[in-house]
Design a protein around this motif. Structure first.
Motif: not given
Length: 233
Positions: A150-157, A164-169, A176-187, A189-192
């Motif tokens: 489980x990977x938790x990312x708080x406002x990573x962009x 930088x945003x595109x690379x991180x996206x 997920x294809x590596x077996x990692x579930x992600x929780x992504x916090x953000x405000x 919306x277009x990115x999320x």
């Protein structure tokens, strides 16, 4: 019933007499990218800090990997909460080496995570000379060191330029294809909307909506309706 990697039940957190998080009940399906959305100050970071053990809940339960939360579970969770804590005078490899030694991992794992976050070619460049995007990717590399499920990312962009945003996206989308579930916090919306398959919307410390979405959904309209009180959980 969905296979949940994480569930919170009626989670609460007070700061003094102020109720910052009120009865938050999240359901995070295994293998998903879950977007935790909300305006600034809605309670997103407070909720994530309780999940990662940085804050104690005032009330409620956290169920992770099918068990009530215990500190031992942190070995299976990677997190980047707020800005990464990095040593500016060290290289990317040296920063990772500090953390690898703390958790008893071999150097080979450092090369693996540098490859994942595309920082394997930065050589002896000190982190103080990194761009904001490179620093964010190094922070994610640190979070990945321990083979998290489980990977938790708080406002990573935050603070990133469009490249930088595109690379991180692209990086987040690969987890997920590596077996990692992600929780992504953000405000943002277009990115999320380009990343997540499940969302929870928090407003005023309360979970106002939770469910599955797809690219065809108008996330901005949904978000505005929910925050203004039209939507429901």
């Amino acid at each position: 019933m969905a296979d949940l990697i994480l569930e919170t039940r009626y989670l609460k957190k007070y700061y003094g007499k102020q109720l910052a998080v009120n009865n938050i009940s999240l359901q995070i399906p295994r293998g998903s990218i879950y977007g935790l959305l909300g305006p600034n100050g809605a309670g997103k970071t407070t909720t994530l800090k309780m999940i990662t053990g940085l804050l104690y809940p005032g009330a409620g339960e956290i169920i992770v990997f099918g068990e009530p939360w215990q500190r031992k579970h942190l070995r299976r969770i990677g997190a980047l909460i707020e800005s990464p804590a990095l040593y500016g005078n060290l290289t990317a490899f040296e920063n990772l080496l500090v953390h690898a030694k703390l958790i008893g991992l071999p150097k080979e794992r450092i090369y693996e995570v540098l490859e994942i976050v595309e920082l394997k070619d930065v050589g002896k460049k000190p982190v103080s000379q990194f761009s904001m995007g490179m620093k964010q990717r190094l922070g994610i590399a640190i979070a990945l060191l321990g083979y998290p499920e489980l990977l938790i990312l708080d406002e990573p962009t935050n603070g990133l330029d469009p490249i930088g945003i595109q690379e991180l996206r692209e990086l987040i989308r690969s987890f997920p294809e590596k077996g990692i579930t992600v929780i992504l916090s953000s405000h943002i919306l277009a990115e999320v909307s380009q990343l997540v398959d499940h969302i929870g919307i928090i407003s005023g410390g309360e979970l106002k909506f939770q469910g599955e979405i797809n690219l065809a959904d108008d996330l901005e309209a949904l978000f505005m309706n929910v925050v203004k009180g039209v939507g429901k959980q």
